[in-house]
Design a protein around this motif. Sequence first.
Motif, PDB file in Angstrom:
ATOM      1  N   SER A 171     -15.872 -23.251  30.955  1.00  0.00           N
ATOM      2  CA  SER A 171     -17.301 -23.572  31.028  1.00  0.00           C
ATOM      3  C   SER A 171     -17.672 -24.547  29.916  1.00  0.00           C
ATOM      4  N   PHE A 229     -19.856 -18.471  43.529  1.00  0.00           N
ATOM      5  CA  PHE A 229     -19.002 -19.658  43.603  1.00  0.00           C
ATOM      6  C   PHE A 229     -17.552 -19.302  43.288  1.00  0.00           C
ATOM      7  N   GLU A 256     -23.513 -13.394  31.258  1.00  0.00           N
ATOM      8  CA  GLU A 256     -23.119 -14.491  30.379  1.00  0.00           C
ATOM      9  C   GLU A 256     -24.321 -15.323  29.985  1.00  0.00           C
ATOM     10  N   LYS A 311     -26.096 -18.397  43.558  1.00  0.00           N
ATOM     11  CA  LYS A 311     -25.754 -19.042  44.822  1.00  0.00           C
ATOM     12  C   LYS A 311     -24.296 -19.434  44.863  1.00  0.00           C
TER      13      LYS A 311
HETATM   14  N1  RBF Z   1     -22.269 -18.963  39.131  1.00  0.00           N
HETATM   15  C1  RBF Z   1     -22.401 -18.959  40.474  1.00  0.00           C
HETATM   16  O1  RBF Z   1     -21.434 -18.723  41.192  1.00  0.00           O
HETATM   17  N2  RBF Z   1     -23.607 -19.204  41.075  1.00  0.00           N
HETATM   18  C2  RBF Z   1     -24.736 -19.480  40.365  1.00  0.00           C
HETATM   19  O2  RBF Z   1     -25.790 -19.691  40.956  1.00  0.00           O
HETATM   20  C3  RBF Z   1     -24.620 -19.491  38.922  1.00  0.00           C
HETATM   21  N3  RBF Z   1     -25.714 -19.760  38.149  1.00  0.00           N
HETATM   22  C4  RBF Z   1     -25.579 -19.800  36.794  1.00  0.00           C
HETATM   23  C5  RBF Z   1     -26.693 -20.093  36.018  1.00  0.00           C
HETATM   24  C6  RBF Z   1     -26.590 -20.128  34.627  1.00  0.00           C
HETATM   25  C7  RBF Z   1     -27.805 -20.456  33.814  1.00  0.00           C
HETATM   26  C8  RBF Z   1     -25.332 -19.881  34.003  1.00  0.00           C
HETATM   27  C9  RBF Z   1     -25.200 -19.934  32.505  1.00  0.00           C
HETATM   28  C10 RBF Z   1     -24.228 -19.579  34.774  1.00  0.00           C
HETATM   29  C11 RBF Z   1     -24.326 -19.520  36.176  1.00  0.00           C
HETATM   30  N4  RBF Z   1     -23.231 -19.235  36.973  1.00  0.00           N
HETATM   31  C12 RBF Z   1     -23.353 -19.218  38.339  1.00  0.00           C
HETATM   32  C13 RBF Z   1     -21.953 -18.847  36.361  1.00  0.00           C
HETATM   33  C14 RBF Z   1     -20.979 -19.992  36.295  1.00  0.00           C
HETATM   34  O3  RBF Z   1     -20.251 -20.041  37.499  1.00  0.00           O
HETATM   35  C15 RBF Z   1     -20.028 -19.734  35.125  1.00  0.00           C
HETATM   36  O4  RBF Z   1     -20.723 -19.818  33.907  1.00  0.00           O
HETATM   37  C16 RBF Z   1     -18.854 -20.630  35.171  1.00  0.00           C
HETATM   38  O5  RBF Z   1     -17.959 -20.225  34.183  1.00  0.00           O
HETATM   39  C17 RBF Z   1     -19.186 -22.112  34.985  1.00  0.00           C
HETATM   40  O6  RBF Z   1     -17.982 -22.828  35.108  1.00  0.00           O
END
Ligand code: RBF
Length: 187
Positions: free
Chosen positions: A37, A103, A112, A140
């Motif tokens: 991330s 996702f 997180e 989502k």
């Molecule tokens: N992961 C998802 O699968 N769907 C999301 O809608 C989603 N929204 C996120 C919103 C925020 C503000 C953050 C910090 C993370 C979110 N994540 C979401 C997690 C994201 O997939 C995760 O932090 C991954 O490690 C990014 O590569």
Amino acid sequence: MTTSDPRPSIVGPDTGPEPPFPYRMEGKVISGFGRGSKELGIPTANLPVDESDSSSSWITDIPSGVYFGWASLALPADHPDYKATASSYQIYPMVMSIGYNPFYKNKVRSAEVHILDKFQADFYGSQMRLLIMGFIRQEKDYEGLEALVADINFDCEVAKNSLFGRERWFPSEVKQGGEMDCGWLFR
Ligand code: RBF
Ligand code: ADP
Ligand code: MG
């Protein structure tokens, strides 16, 4: 819903967070899924989600989704971003995701936190307290990583617009009549 759907750029009324907010949560920053991330520009501090611990049982009841609020962090004195102040905690605006990251189709629930400020070094193991002020959107699934990152960047804008410039959304150490108690963040 697709990413092209317009969504509000500010959340909640000027009069401040509405019940059941704010939520409080606390834990030591642990290692996450190691998906890089940070390389996406969105490091997330993962917190333990112990569904058997009654003091954090709300985490099992709260809907999955993206939330925003304030984080306080007790950095060690040798951390480059450490500031010597009266409180051992420093306060930062944050966005966070609670749930199963559709996702990535996670099997375990995660919490997180992405702090909106930049840090010069990691802070694994530090104690973090959260005052979760409101809900931004549901989690989502996405066609690709770029769409996910774009949505997270927009979440950061929503959090900034919602937390700054409105007295009732700003954490105050001294509780005045009718104000929420944020003292906990500072102790
Ligand atoms: N992961 C998802 O699968 N769907 C999301 O809608 C989603 N929204 C996120 C919103 C925020 C503000 C953050 C910090 C993370 C979110 N994540 C979401 C997690 C994201 O997939 C995760 O932090 C991954 O490690 C990014 O590569
Ligand atoms: P992991 O998979 O271990 O969670 P990340 O790539 O999500 O790895 O990076 C998270 C780590 O980055 C956090 O635990 C923290 O130590 C550090 N970090 C640096 N800046 C930030 C920030 N602005 N918000 C959250 N964590 C940050
Ligand atoms: Mg992480």
